[in-house]
Design a protein around this motif. Sequence first.
Motif, PDB file in Angstrom:
ATOM      1  N   LEU A 174       0.874  -1.175   0.000  1.00 54.08           N
ATOM      2  CA  LEU A 174       0.000   0.000   0.000  1.00 54.08           C
ATOM      3  C   LEU A 174       0.906   1.217   0.000  1.00 54.08           C
ATOM      4  O   LEU A 174       1.060   1.911   1.007  1.00 54.08           O
ATOM      5  CB  LEU A 174      -0.908  -0.016   1.236  1.00 54.08           C
ATOM      6  CG  LEU A 174      -1.786  -1.257   1.426  1.00 54.08           C
ATOM      7  CD1 LEU A 174      -2.522  -1.192   2.757  1.00 54.08           C
ATOM      8  CD2 LEU A 174      -2.764  -1.410   0.275  1.00 54.08           C
ATOM      9  N   SER A 175       1.522   1.474  -1.138  1.00 56.24           N
ATOM     10  CA  SER A 175       2.612   2.448  -1.208  1.00 56.24           C
ATOM     11  C   SER A 175       2.286   3.667  -2.055  1.00 56.24           C
ATOM     12  O   SER A 175       3.184   4.355  -2.540  1.00 56.24           O
ATOM     13  CB  SER A 175       3.874   1.762  -1.759  1.00 56.24           C
ATOM     14  OG  SER A 175       3.610   1.164  -3.015  1.00 56.24           O
ATOM     15  N   VAL A 176       1.009   3.924  -2.258  1.00 51.68           N
ATOM     16  CA  VAL A 176       0.596   5.078  -3.049  1.00 51.68           C
ATOM     17  C   VAL A 176      -0.298   5.969  -2.188  1.00 51.68           C
ATOM     18  O   VAL A 176      -0.918   5.512  -1.227  1.00 51.68           O
ATOM     19  CB  VAL A 176      -0.153   4.656  -4.328  1.00 51.68           C
ATOM     20  CG1 VAL A 176       0.785   3.935  -5.275  1.00 51.68           C
ATOM     21  CG2 VAL A 176      -1.359   3.779  -3.992  1.00 51.68           C
ATOM     22  N   SER A 177      -0.369   7.230  -2.549  1.00 51.30           N
ATOM     23  CA  SER A 177      -1.183   8.179  -1.803  1.00 51.30           C
ATOM     24  C   SER A 177      -2.377   8.626  -2.637  1.00 51.30           C
ATOM     25  O   SER A 177      -2.479   8.303  -3.822  1.00 51.30           O
ATOM     26  CB  SER A 177      -0.343   9.385  -1.393  1.00 51.30           C
ATOM     27  OG  SER A 177       0.196  10.029  -2.534  1.00 51.30           O
ATOM     28  N   GLY A 178      -3.275   9.363  -2.001  1.00 47.90           N
ATOM     29  CA  GLY A 178      -4.439   9.865  -2.716  1.00 47.90           C
ATOM     30  C   GLY A 178      -5.399   8.762  -3.116  1.00 47.90           C
ATOM     31  O   GLY A 178      -5.406   7.666  -2.551  1.00 47.90           O
ATOM     32  N   LEU A 181      -4.763   4.898  -3.694  1.00 49.96           N
ATOM     33  CA  LEU A 181      -4.731   3.930  -2.602  1.00 49.96           C
ATOM     34  C   LEU A 181      -5.994   3.076  -2.578  1.00 49.96           C
ATOM     35  O   LEU A 181      -5.952   1.927  -2.128  1.00 49.96           O
ATOM     36  CB  LEU A 181      -4.557   4.670  -1.267  1.00 49.96           C
ATOM     37  CG  LEU A 181      -4.482   3.827   0.002  1.00 49.96           C
ATOM     38  CD1 LEU A 181      -3.272   2.891  -0.044  1.00 49.96           C
ATOM     39  CD2 LEU A 181      -4.407   4.730   1.231  1.00 49.96           C
ATOM     40  N   ALA A 182      -7.105   3.616  -3.064  1.00 49.89           N
ATOM     41  CA  ALA A 182      -8.378   2.883  -3.033  1.00 49.89           C
ATOM     42  C   ALA A 182      -8.294   1.562  -3.784  1.00 49.89           C
ATOM     43  O   ALA A 182      -8.829   0.536  -3.336  1.00 49.89           O
ATOM     44  CB  ALA A 182      -9.493   3.759  -3.618  1.00 49.89           C
ATOM     45  N   LEU A 186      -8.850  -2.423  -2.049  1.00 54.37           N
ATOM     46  CA  LEU A 186      -9.923  -3.338  -2.438  1.00 54.37           C
ATOM     47  C   LEU A 186      -9.652  -4.761  -1.975  1.00 54.37           C
ATOM     48  O   LEU A 186     -10.586  -5.534  -1.732  1.00 54.37           O
ATOM     49  CB  LEU A 186     -10.088  -3.327  -3.960  1.00 54.37           C
ATOM     50  CG  LEU A 186     -10.867  -2.168  -4.584  1.00 54.37           C
ATOM     51  CD1 LEU A 186     -10.774  -2.251  -6.099  1.00 54.37           C
ATOM     52  CD2 LEU A 186     -12.322  -2.174  -4.117  1.00 54.37           C
ATOM     53  N   TRP A 187      -8.376  -5.141  -1.863  1.00 54.51           N
ATOM     54  CA  TRP A 187      -8.009  -6.524  -1.561  1.00 54.51           C
ATOM     55  C   TRP A 187      -7.873  -6.787  -0.066  1.00 54.51           C
ATOM     56  O   TRP A 187      -7.616  -7.922   0.339  1.00 54.51           O
ATOM     57  CB  TRP A 187      -6.692  -6.877  -2.268  1.00 54.51           C
ATOM     58  CG  TRP A 187      -6.807  -6.735  -3.752  1.00 54.51           C
ATOM     59  CD1 TRP A 187      -6.357  -5.706  -4.519  1.00 54.51           C
ATOM     60  CD2 TRP A 187      -7.456  -7.635  -4.648  1.00 54.51           C
ATOM     61  NE1 TRP A 187      -6.670  -5.898  -5.843  1.00 54.51           N
ATOM     62  CE2 TRP A 187      -7.348  -7.079  -5.954  1.00 54.51           C
ATOM     63  CE3 TRP A 187      -8.118  -8.849  -4.487  1.00 54.51           C
ATOM     64  CZ2 TRP A 187      -7.887  -7.720  -7.069  1.00 54.51           C
ATOM     65  CZ3 TRP A 187      -8.658  -9.479  -5.606  1.00 54.51           C
ATOM     66  CH2 TRP A 187      -8.534  -8.907  -6.874  1.00 54.51           C
ATOM     67  N   LEU A 188      -8.059  -5.768   0.766  1.00 53.18           N
ATOM     68  CA  LEU A 188      -7.972  -5.952   2.214  1.00 53.18           C
ATOM     69  C   LEU A 188      -9.195  -6.720   2.699  1.00 53.18           C
ATOM     70  O   LEU A 188     -10.334  -6.308   2.462  1.00 53.18           O
ATOM     71  CB  LEU A 188      -7.893  -4.590   2.910  1.00 53.18           C
ATOM     72  CG  LEU A 188      -7.630  -4.601   4.422  1.00 53.18           C
ATOM     73  CD1 LEU A 188      -6.239  -5.146   4.708  1.00 53.18           C
ATOM     74  CD2 LEU A 188      -7.771  -3.189   4.988  1.00 53.18           C
ATOM     75  N   VAL A 209      -6.648   3.584   6.099  1.00 53.33           N
ATOM     76  CA  VAL A 209      -6.157   2.211   6.259  1.00 53.33           C
ATOM     77  C   VAL A 209      -6.570   1.657   7.620  1.00 53.33           C
ATOM     78  O   VAL A 209      -7.030   0.502   7.728  1.00 53.33           O
ATOM     79  CB  VAL A 209      -4.629   2.154   6.076  1.00 53.33           C
ATOM     80  CG1 VAL A 209      -4.099   0.763   6.432  1.00 53.33           C
ATOM     81  CG2 VAL A 209      -4.249   2.494   4.637  1.00 53.33           C
ATOM     82  N   LEU A 210      -6.442   2.452   8.667  1.00 50.34           N
ATOM     83  CA  LEU A 210      -6.841   1.997  10.002  1.00 50.34           C
ATOM     84  C   LEU A 210      -8.345   1.729  10.063  1.00 50.34           C
ATOM     85  O   LEU A 210      -8.783   0.744  10.671  1.00 50.34           O
ATOM     86  CB  LEU A 210      -6.435   3.029  11.049  1.00 50.34           C
ATOM     87  CG  LEU A 210      -4.934   3.178  11.309  1.00 50.34           C
ATOM     88  CD1 LEU A 210      -4.675   4.345  12.249  1.00 50.34           C
ATOM     89  CD2 LEU A 210      -4.343   1.898  11.878  1.00 50.34           C
ATOM     90  N   ASP A 211      -9.128   2.591   9.435  1.00 50.39           N
ATOM     91  CA  ASP A 211     -10.583   2.402   9.421  1.00 50.39           C
ATOM     92  C   ASP A 211     -10.960   1.109   8.700  1.00 50.39           C
ATOM     93  O   ASP A 211     -11.801   0.332   9.190  1.00 50.39           O
ATOM     94  CB  ASP A 211     -11.272   3.583   8.729  1.00 50.39           C
ATOM     95  CG  ASP A 211     -11.270   4.851   9.572  1.00 50.39           C
ATOM     96  OD1 ASP A 211     -10.972   4.759  10.779  1.00 50.39           O
ATOM     97  OD2 ASP A 211     -11.553   5.925   9.008  1.00 50.39           O
ATOM     98  N   LYS A 212     -10.365   0.877   7.537  1.00 51.24           N
ATOM     99  CA  LYS A 212     -10.692  -0.324   6.766  1.00 51.24           C
ATOM    100  C   LYS A 212     -10.198  -1.582   7.468  1.00 51.24           C
ATOM    101  O   LYS A 212     -10.853  -2.634   7.416  1.00 51.24           O
ATOM    102  CB  LYS A 212     -10.101  -0.225   5.352  1.00 51.24           C
ATOM    103  CG  LYS A 212     -10.692   0.915   4.514  1.00 51.24           C
ATOM    104  CD  LYS A 212     -12.200   0.857   4.475  1.00 51.24           C
ATOM    105  CE  LYS A 212     -12.787   2.047   3.731  1.00 51.24           C
ATOM    106  NZ  LYS A 212     -14.268   2.077   3.825  1.00 51.24           N
ATOM    107  N   ALA A 213      -9.056  -1.496   8.125  1.00 47.23           N
ATOM    108  CA  ALA A 213      -8.564  -2.649   8.884  1.00 47.23           C
ATOM    109  C   ALA A 213      -9.528  -2.982  10.023  1.00 47.23           C
ATOM    110  O   ALA A 213      -9.849  -4.155  10.262  1.00 47.23           O
ATOM    111  CB  ALA A 213      -7.178  -2.348   9.434  1.00 47.23           C
TER     112      ALA A 213
END
Length: 300
Positions: A174-178, A181-182, A186-188, A209-213
């Motif tokens: 997950l090495s991109v911004s803006g 990153l979406a 998708l694969w999380l 990322v924390l919210d989706k985790a």
Amino acid sequence: MTADDSEDRQSTFDDRVEAALETLPPAEQRMARFFVSQKQSVLLGSAAEIAALAGTSDATVVRTARSLGFESLAALRQMLLTDLTGTVSPGKRLAHTLQETGTDSASALHHVIGLHEGVLEVLKRPDMEAAFARSVDILARANRRHIFGIGPSGAMAEYASLQFNRIGLPSSALSVSGVALADRLLWLASGDAVLMMAYAPLYREVEIVLDKAALHDVPVVLISDNLGPLVSDRVAATLPVPRGKADHLATHGGTMVLVEAMIIALAAKAGETAFDSLDRLSTLRGAIDKAWVKRGTRKK
């Protein structure tokens, strides 16, 4: 003092210490100076660990914090965190670093080596060993690992993902911004794990990322020198790795050492899976370049 000088002053924390210093007993004066000169250690360490580094007692650590007007060591840390996450520009960080190292190449080399020697001592602490073992267990159990990092940390996220994949542990960076990153988020999914390299302030990509985790009950392992206190209730494990002195150029050697230790520890847990994956890699390389056929991981 010019306007530029005022802007360059370290922080209101330093001002508070300077104003109170002459009123403190000698032992607390020494401790207060330690607070100023070793901000990262104070932010990351317990009262006992700070005391050991400063050559004093944990009671003196807490007493000095109160003498400086803080209700607790935690309140002092909160002000330090504000200092460390301020808006010091990269140019000023470079200027502060060069003020200490000068322009001599050998001095720069010795300066950076000294910084990393200090970081390695942190990595050797028993509490770090325990946190590292928990982190490796979390990553080893996951169906898939998602390594988050942006900027310089993005390069390390890509490296970690590549090496984890090589030892048979499906991973993605997950090495991109803006909004880019979406696509990667998708694969999380449930059963995965996130390895996060991030630093305060708590910027939007980290929040997402924390919210989706949390949404998928995915554990997060955090590598950071200053973000831990802000997200301690949202991560499963924290590995506090210093990145050099406050308001100086950040160094990432300690983080890379930790990542490479993870690669080896995960390979040990993966066992035959790691060897099988590396053999498949050699076979694929051999299909491209026949010289690689002779470089398998096992003796035939």
